[in-house]
Scaffold this active site. Structure first.
Site, mmCIF file in Angstrom:
data_model
loop_
_atom_site.group_PDB
_atom_site.id
_atom_site.type_symbol
_atom_site.label_atom_id
_atom_site.label_comp_id
_atom_site.label_asym_id
_atom_site.label_seq_id
_atom_site.Cartn_x
_atom_site.Cartn_y
_atom_site.Cartn_z
ATOM 1 N N HIS A 207 0.791 -1.233 0.000
ATOM 2 C CA HIS A 207 0.000 0.000 0.000
ATOM 3 C C HIS A 207 0.822 1.281 0.000
ATOM 4 C CE1 HIS A 207 1.073 0.238 4.211
ATOM 5 N NE2 HIS A 207 0.523 1.413 4.280
HETATM 6 N N1 UDP Z 1 -4.296 -4.952 8.423
HETATM 7 C C1 UDP Z 1 -5.586 -5.437 8.568
HETATM 8 N N2 UDP Z 1 -6.256 -5.832 7.452
HETATM 9 C C2 UDP Z 1 -5.720 -5.783 6.205
HETATM 10 C C3 UDP Z 1 -4.394 -5.284 6.070
HETATM 11 C C4 UDP Z 1 -3.713 -4.863 7.197
HETATM 12 O O1 UDP Z 1 -6.102 -5.527 9.685
HETATM 13 O O2 UDP Z 1 -6.388 -6.146 5.239
HETATM 14 C C5 UDP Z 1 -3.577 -4.508 9.614
HETATM 15 C C6 UDP Z 1 -2.212 -5.125 9.772
HETATM 16 O O3 UDP Z 1 -2.308 -6.361 10.423
HETATM 17 C C7 UDP Z 1 -1.466 -4.084 10.571
HETATM 18 C C8 UDP Z 1 -2.095 -2.805 10.091
HETATM 19 O O4 UDP Z 1 -3.333 -3.134 9.491
HETATM 20 O O5 UDP Z 1 -1.726 -4.198 11.939
HETATM 21 C C9 UDP Z 1 -1.157 -2.217 9.108
HETATM 22 O O6 UDP Z 1 -1.725 -1.175 8.503
HETATM 23 P P1 UDP Z 1 -1.112 -0.551 7.184
HETATM 24 O O7 UDP Z 1 -0.384 -1.599 6.440
HETATM 25 O O8 UDP Z 1 -2.241 0.145 6.524
HETATM 26 O O9 UDP Z 1 -0.131 0.579 7.745
HETATM 27 P P2 UDP Z 1 1.348 0.600 8.300
HETATM 28 O O10 UDP Z 1 1.541 -0.510 9.264
HETATM 29 O O11 UDP Z 1 2.273 0.491 7.136
HETATM 30 O O12 UDP Z 1 1.448 1.924 8.963
#
Ligand code: UDP
Length: 347
Positions: A207
């Site tokens: 993403h």
């Molecule tokens: N996550 C979720 N469902 C999904 C994809 C990700 O619950 O379909 C959770 C994942 O387990 C993690 C969080 O969302 O805890 C990560 O979010 P994201 O990847 O959007 O952001 P980042 O961690 O890069 O800030």
């Protein structure tokens, strides 16, 4: 006297982190929380599901701000947050991570002379082209309290001259994972729905702007995932931004098991049964470790360097995984309690 904490959240990872800390705040006598949802993520499967599943109380304020460029989005958030913060008169403004909601909350508070507390402080990619890096650096420099998940984060802040108010509390994502694993038992249904057998699939997420905004890069990442799918199915819960990028650029998703974004309990179940994780997400790199699943990070650098040095993570174009050992930095699953305690004691 009650210490009033105004929490600003807006994006999926913030709901997950805030769920853990919000629970600790509710359990701490003398602390009260006012939650503001900026609206940065607003789809039911990117927002509501986390409030429902993780038992986060309904936000006191919904700003409904999303879309537009970084400047426009952050500016609109600031304009909306200023009167709310001024009216609520909090003792702390609590922000999480590195999104535009984080930056807007921190800047508004600092300008109103309300002290800022930053959860996940001190993370650095040292890549200033990442919008998240700018948000982190600025937030850390206006914050009064820095809640660091790792020793490296504490060192990064020290290198920038920030030593006061720094607390190594551990990683609230570990708290969140422990909660989700317990809740997922008997409630998560995703593996059955997708017909996936434990230990017979890999899990991927993509993403980050650096991967989605350049069609050539996006095609390369998806081709890499397709290669990995030669052995086992690769499940790809698709972020709305990535779906839009795929539609815009016409890049193929063929060969991948594409599903919509899943809730956190389903995510815990998917992680628990995966043979490998491929991701550009910050949170998922650690969750892979919490579930003891090897991770490959689809980026050119990572802020979570200990996952690499302890052999649980590697960069997709870097050397293979090193020898594995446990990571102690992330704490014992009670980072949220430590944060609540400091918020109460320091106010
Ligand atoms: N996550 C979720 N469902 C999904 C994809 C990700 O619950 O379909 C959770 C994942 O387990 C993690 C969080 O969302 O805890 C990560 O979010 P994201 O990847 O959007 O952001 P980042 O961690 O890069 O800030």
């Amino acid at each position: 006297m009650t210490v009033r904490v105004l929490t600003v959240v807006g994006a999926r990872p913030q709901f997950i982190k805030a769920a853990a800390v919000s629970r600790a705040i509710r359990d701490t006598a003398g602390l009260t929380e006012i939650m503001v949802h900026t609206g940065q993520h607003f789809d039911a499967d990117m927002s509501d599901v986390f409030f429902d599943e993780l038992g986060i109380p309904a936000p006191a304020h919904r700003l409904d701000i999303h879309g537009g460029g970084h400047g426009e989005m952050t500016g609109r958030m600031m304009a909306a947050l200023e009167p709310v913060t001024a009216a609520e008169k909090p003792d702390w403004v609590l922000v999480y991570g590195d999104t535009n909601s984080t930056l807007a909350g921190a800047l508004v508070a600092a300008k109103l002379h309300v002290p800022v507390a930053h959860v996940e402080a001190g993370l650095r990619s040292f890549n200033r082209r990442m919008p998240e890096e700018i948000n982190r650096v600025v937030t850390d420099h206006v914050a009064t309290l820095q809640f660091c998940p790792t020793v490296v984060a504490v060192e990064n802040l020290a290198d920038e001259g920030i030593r006061k108010g720094v607390h190594h509390v551990g990683d609230v994502m570990f708290d969140a994972t422990l909660f989700a694993v317990k809740q997922a038992e008997g409630r998560a249904t995703v593996r059955a729905e997708l017909g996936l057998d434990k230990g017979k699939y890999a899990l991927a997420t993509v993403h980050r702007a650096e991967n989605t905004d350049d069609p050539v890069r996006l095609a390369a990442v998806l081709a890499f995932l397709r290669e990995q799918a030669a052995g086992v199915p690769v499940v790809l819960p698709l972020h709305p931004r990535t779906r839009q990028a795929v539609q815009r650029s016409g890049v193929s998703l063929e060969g991948l098991r594409v599903v919509g974004p899943v809730g956190y309990l389903d995510m815990a179940q998917l992680l628990a049964g995966a043979t490998a994780v491929f991701t550009d997400s910050g949170g998922l790199q650690k969750e892979a470790y919490f579930h003891r699943v090897p991770c490959t990070t689809l980026r050119d650098e990572t802020e979570w360097t200990e996952t690499v040095t302890h052999g649980w993570n590697r960069l997709w174009q870097g050397p293979p995984h090193g020898p594995r050992s446990d990571i102690t930095d992330y704490g014992d699953g009670r980072a949220s309690d430590a944060i609540a305690r400091v918020l109460k004691d320091v106010a």
